[in-house]
Design an enzyme around this catalytic site. Structure first.
Site, PDB file in Angstrom:
ATOM      1  N   GLU A 417     -31.562  23.796 -21.874  1.00 51.59           N
ATOM      2  CA  GLU A 417     -31.036  23.526 -20.516  1.00 51.59           C
ATOM      3  C   GLU A 417     -32.191  23.263 -19.535  1.00 51.59           C
ATOM      4  OE1 GLU A 417     -27.646  23.100 -20.320  1.00 51.59           O
ATOM      5  OE2 GLU A 417     -28.300  22.227 -18.425  1.00 51.59           O
TER       6      GLU A 417
HETATM    7  C1  LIG Z   1     -30.867  26.233 -30.306  1.00 53.10           C
HETATM    8  C2  LIG Z   1     -30.817  25.018 -29.435  1.00 53.10           C
HETATM    9  C3  LIG Z   1     -29.612  24.622 -28.880  1.00 53.10           C
HETATM   10  C4  LIG Z   1     -29.544  23.474 -28.096  1.00 53.10           C
HETATM   11  N1  LIG Z   1     -28.312  23.043 -27.636  1.00 53.10           N
HETATM   12  C5  LIG Z   1     -28.226  21.796 -27.079  1.00 53.10           C
HETATM   13  C6  LIG Z   1     -26.945  21.212 -26.804  1.00 53.10           C
HETATM   14  O1  LIG Z   1     -25.892  21.832 -27.020  1.00 53.10           O
HETATM   15  N2  LIG Z   1     -26.901  19.958 -26.311  1.00 53.10           N
HETATM   16  C7  LIG Z   1     -28.029  19.235 -26.072  1.00 53.10           C
HETATM   17  O2  LIG Z   1     -27.918  18.092 -25.632  1.00 53.10           O
HETATM   18  N3  LIG Z   1     -29.258  19.758 -26.307  1.00 53.10           N
HETATM   19  C8  LIG Z   1     -29.384  21.018 -26.817  1.00 53.10           C
HETATM   20  N4  LIG Z   1     -30.626  21.547 -27.092  1.00 53.10           N
HETATM   21  C9  LIG Z   1     -31.821  20.767 -26.774  1.00 53.10           C
HETATM   22  C10 LIG Z   1     -32.654  21.376 -25.662  1.00 53.10           C
HETATM   23  O3  LIG Z   1     -32.025  21.207 -24.429  1.00 53.10           O
HETATM   24  C11 LIG Z   1     -34.057  20.737 -25.745  1.00 53.10           C
HETATM   25  O4  LIG Z   1     -34.689  21.304 -26.878  1.00 53.10           O
HETATM   26  C12 LIG Z   1     -34.879  20.954 -24.500  1.00 53.10           C
HETATM   27  O5  LIG Z   1     -34.346  20.210 -23.429  1.00 53.10           O
HETATM   28  C13 LIG Z   1     -36.351  20.553 -24.691  1.00 53.10           C
HETATM   29  O6  LIG Z   1     -36.474  19.295 -25.275  1.00 53.10           O
HETATM   30  P1  LIG Z   1     -37.430  19.126 -26.557  1.00 53.10           P
HETATM   31  O7  LIG Z   1     -37.047  20.157 -27.546  1.00 53.10           O
HETATM   32  O8  LIG Z   1     -37.398  17.711 -26.992  1.00 53.10           O
HETATM   33  O9  LIG Z   1     -38.881  19.502 -26.050  1.00 53.10           O
HETATM   34  P2  LIG Z   1     -39.912  18.522 -25.308  1.00 53.10           P
HETATM   35  O10 LIG Z   1     -39.227  17.774 -24.228  1.00 53.10           O
HETATM   36  O11 LIG Z   1     -40.663  17.748 -26.333  1.00 53.10           O
HETATM   37  O12 LIG Z   1     -40.877  19.596 -24.633  1.00 53.10           O
HETATM   38  C14 LIG Z   1     -41.940  20.236 -25.341  1.00 53.10           C
HETATM   39  C15 LIG Z   1     -42.860  20.917 -24.305  1.00 53.10           C
HETATM   40  O13 LIG Z   1     -43.388  19.935 -23.404  1.00 53.10           O
HETATM   41  C16 LIG Z   1     -43.052  20.259 -22.062  1.00 53.10           C
HETATM   42  N5  LIG Z   1     -42.756  19.018 -21.330  1.00 53.10           N
HETATM   43  C17 LIG Z   1     -42.014  17.965 -21.723  1.00 53.10           C
HETATM   44  N6  LIG Z   1     -41.968  17.036 -20.745  1.00 53.10           N
HETATM   45  C18 LIG Z   1     -42.704  17.496 -19.722  1.00 53.10           C
HETATM   46  C19 LIG Z   1     -43.024  17.012 -18.425  1.00 53.10           C
HETATM   47  N7  LIG Z   1     -42.559  15.847 -17.969  1.00 53.10           N
HETATM   48  N8  LIG Z   1     -43.812  17.774 -17.632  1.00 53.10           N
HETATM   49  C20 LIG Z   1     -44.275  18.968 -18.055  1.00 53.10           C
HETATM   50  N9  LIG Z   1     -43.980  19.494 -19.256  1.00 53.10           N
HETATM   51  C21 LIG Z   1     -43.203  18.774 -20.083  1.00 53.10           C
HETATM   52  C22 LIG Z   1     -41.838  21.172 -22.147  1.00 53.10           C
HETATM   53  O14 LIG Z   1     -41.749  22.032 -21.008  1.00 53.10           O
HETATM   54  C23 LIG Z   1     -42.131  21.942 -23.425  1.00 53.10           C
HETATM   55  O15 LIG Z   1     -42.997  23.007 -23.157  1.00 53.10           O
HETATM   56  C24 LIG Z   1     -30.713  22.727 -27.829  1.00 53.10           C
HETATM   57  C25 LIG Z   1     -31.943  23.149 -28.371  1.00 53.10           C
HETATM   58  C26 LIG Z   1     -31.996  24.259 -29.180  1.00 53.10           C
HETATM   59  C27 LIG Z   1     -33.322  24.641 -29.787  1.00 53.10           C
END
Ligand SMILES: Cc1cc2nc3c(=O)[nH]c(=O)nc-3n(C[C@H](O)[C@H](O)[C@H](O)COP(=O)(O)OP(=O)(O)OC[C@H]3O[C@@H](n4cnc5c(N)ncnc54)[C@H](O)[C@@H]3O)c2cc1C
Length: 546
Positions: A417
């Site tokens: 989220e």
């Molecule tokens: C158990 C679980 C349930 C989930 N449920 C859902 C769901 O129901 N529906 C859904 O759509 N998604 C869901 N998600 C996805 C979740 O919302 C994402 O994992 C989350 O938004 C982060 O995206 P990412 O994993 O690609 O990480 P990334 O975006 O790759 O981030 C990795 C790191 O980089 C940092 N970062 C990335 N971009 C920036 C920036 N611009 N500036 C500074 N820092 C940055 C982040 O803060 C983080 O520390 C779920 C994830 C998990 C693990």
């Protein structure tokens, strides 16, 4: 003296700290202190007697995927039936579609109790509440009539399909597409990942809300539309969407986290074309608040386990709870949990004031509080869960005690989220910089009025000015300090909530005094970090090879 339960604190918070009776009376639908207490006691009973007993068994069984079928723990089928029969899903849902139309603050209290009871199970109902909110605000009357009664009763859970392999924090990178079928419907193509409760067989149907691009969509975030696709179509056929696998995870083992494949699935557009992200943003406040509250729920569960263990485990001739260092850990767990709980209710009350009374100041306050509640409360959930393990000693590291599961489950809340890093940037860029710090200064003026918090309010005001100046001059440096700023704000607001709790109920004074003396200095430490960082300390230090 019997220690207070989470429900006792929630009743105090709702009735005497955020004054829900006054708010609802002003909105013309009064909810008295007695009504609130009766609702909360019933919620407490449901959570303790129905949801909680199987939480460790659910973790042990977990969710599984084989040949396209997702299975969840056996007793989840009974829980889902009990959930639907209880009617709780409709608590804050619109009355016109079968809900009870109660304030969001009451739903927030239920989210805490139910997340503490079984977080993996309750993620389903939380997402369904988000889907109800979204459809109620953006769908056509015809769509509402077809979908809302099923969602509000809990018979059809809703899911949120945003994330894709290349589009996590950056939703502008979404590639899923929607081809018009010529009759007002669309065919969805694409892959979504990490979809919570994306597939299971505990209900007759599932309604998926999906972000995708129309063929003429402009690139980036302004070209994303929102669609709804049911698992089973109205004529009973299986829609062209399926689960391609589930993730093996650190925690929330019983919540299936699905790869969802849309292979021409029939879908309907919800709201305006290309305005899907706006629809998501409109319901983001409630969703982010719910994740902060999951952190509070895990803290509450950790505290409950630690209190029980520390009362009966004897070392050096006395229960460990009486050793000063264990007493210190328990006091920190209690104080932080109560602070987070009340801060979440404060945000929920701002949401209600905005929705029920049309109060625009409340909307601004809510916007400011949301990233703090989401990130600070979910981070504290992890801290308190970790302290809970420490209180148990070696037993905390052993799965049987349950303390380890709480930490594993709590760890997701700072990630999904919108990661907590993204929340901090949101606080800095969208909330502080947008109005030049006006909303934060208004909040600080209220906090400063409490003499015991005046110094902390002054420190945070100075840090606010520093962050605003730095954001204008060197945005990257400011963003590298955004988490420190959010933490400073969170620790300060936590103190404010506890002081207000102690004013409403003198028996909470001990916790407030402990917090002010032992925990509030953490806000000052973060303010010092901001002062040092803004004075040119390197953003990132990495040793280079000689
Ligand atoms: C158990 C679980 C349930 C989930 N449920 C859902 C769901 O129901 N529906 C859904 O759509 N998604 C869901 N998600 C996805 C979740 O919302 C994402 O994992 C989350 O938004 C982060 O995206 P990412 O994993 O690609 O990480 P990334 O975006 O790759 O981030 C990795 C790191 O980089 C940092 N970062 C990335 N971009 C920036 C920036 N611009 N500036 C500074 N820092 C940055 C982040 O803060 C983080 O520390 C779920 C994830 C998990 C693990």
């Amino acid at each position: 003296m019997t220690p207070t339960t989470a429900a006792d604190d929630l009743i105090l918070g709702l009735t005497r700290v955020v004054d829900l009776p006054g708010l609802t009376a002003a909105a013309g639908a009064p909810l008295g202190a007695g009504d609130i207490e009766a609702l909360l006691r019933e919620a407490e009973r449901f959570c303790t007697e129905v949801l909680a007993p199987g939480w460790q068994e659910a973790d042990r069984q977990g969710a599984h995927y084989a040949n396209g079928t997702v299975t969840v723990p056996k007793h989840y089928h009974d829980l889902m039936r009990a959930w639907i029969e209880s009617g709780w899903q409709g608590l804050a849902a619109p009355e016109a579609h079968g809900g009870q139309g109660l304030p969001h603050t009451v739903w927030t209290a239920l989210v805490e109790l139910a997340s503490a009871a079984d977080m993996a199970f309750f993620l389903g109902p939380i997402l369904t509440a988000g889907a109800i909110d979204c459809i109620d605000r953006f769908a056509s009357d015809d769509q509402k009539a077809r979908w809302l009664p099923k969602l509000v009763s809990g018979e059809w859970p809703g899911t949120m399909n945003l994330t894709e392999p290349q589009a996590g924090s950056d939703l502008a990178a979404i590639r899923s597409r929607a081809e018009p079928l010529g009759d007002g419907r669309y065919a969805l193509h694409g892959q979504k990942i990490y979809i919570t409760w994306g597939e299971h067989e505990t209900t007759e149907n599932i309604l998926h809300l999906v972000l995708a691009r129309l063929p003429d969509a402009p690139p980036g975030s302004r070209g994303i539309s929102l669609f709804a696709a049911p698992k089973l179509l109205p004529d009973g056929r299986r829609n062209a969407l399926r689960c391609g696998g589930i993730e093996k995870k650190m925690g929330i083992h019983a919540s299936p986290t699905c790869v969802m494949l849309f292979e021409g699935a029939e879908a309907e557009l919800v709201g305006e074309p290309h305005r899907g992200l706006n629809a998501m943003f409109a319901m983001m406040n409630a969703a982010r608040l719910a994740v902060g509250v999951q952190g509070v729920g895990q803290a509450a569960r950790a505290l409950q386990l630690a209190e029980a263990y520390a009362a009966q485990r004897v070392q050096s001739g006395q229960p460990i709870a009486q050793h000063p260092d264990v007493a210190r850990m328990l006091a920190e767990m209690r104080a932080v949990t109560l602070a987070g709980r009340l801060l979440a209710l404060e945000a929920a009350a701002a949401l209600d004031r905005h929705h029920l009374l049309g109060d625009e100041t409340a909307e601004t306050r809510l916007a400011l509080l949301i990233p703090i509640v989401k990130a600070w409360c979910s981070d504290r959930g992890v801290d308190v869960a970790s302290l809970g393990i420490q209180v148990h000693g070696g037993m905390g590291f052993v799965e049987d005690s349950g303390a380890a599961q709480v930490l594993r489950d709590a760890r997701i809340a700072p990630i999904y989220e919108g990661t907590n890093g993204i929340q901090a940037i949101d606080l800095l860029v969208r909330k502080l910089a947008k109005d030049g710090g006006a909303a934060m200064r208004a909040l600080l003026a209220e906090i400063r009025a409490e003499p015991r918090l005046a110094a902390a309010a002054d420190q945070l005001a100075a840090a606010t000015d520093t962050m605003l100046a730095l954001q204008a001059r060197a945005p990257e440096a400011a963003q590298s300090l955004a988490v420190a700023y959010l933490q400073a704000a969170g620790w300060t607001l936590g103190g404010w909530m506890l002081v207000r709790a102690a004013q409403a109920a003198p028996d909470r004074e001990g916790l407030a005094a402990f917090y002010l003396a032992r925990l509030l200095p953490r806000a000052a430490a973060h303010c010092l970090e901001i002062a040092a960082g803004s004075a040119g300390y390197p953003i990132a230090a990495r040793p280079s090879a000689a």
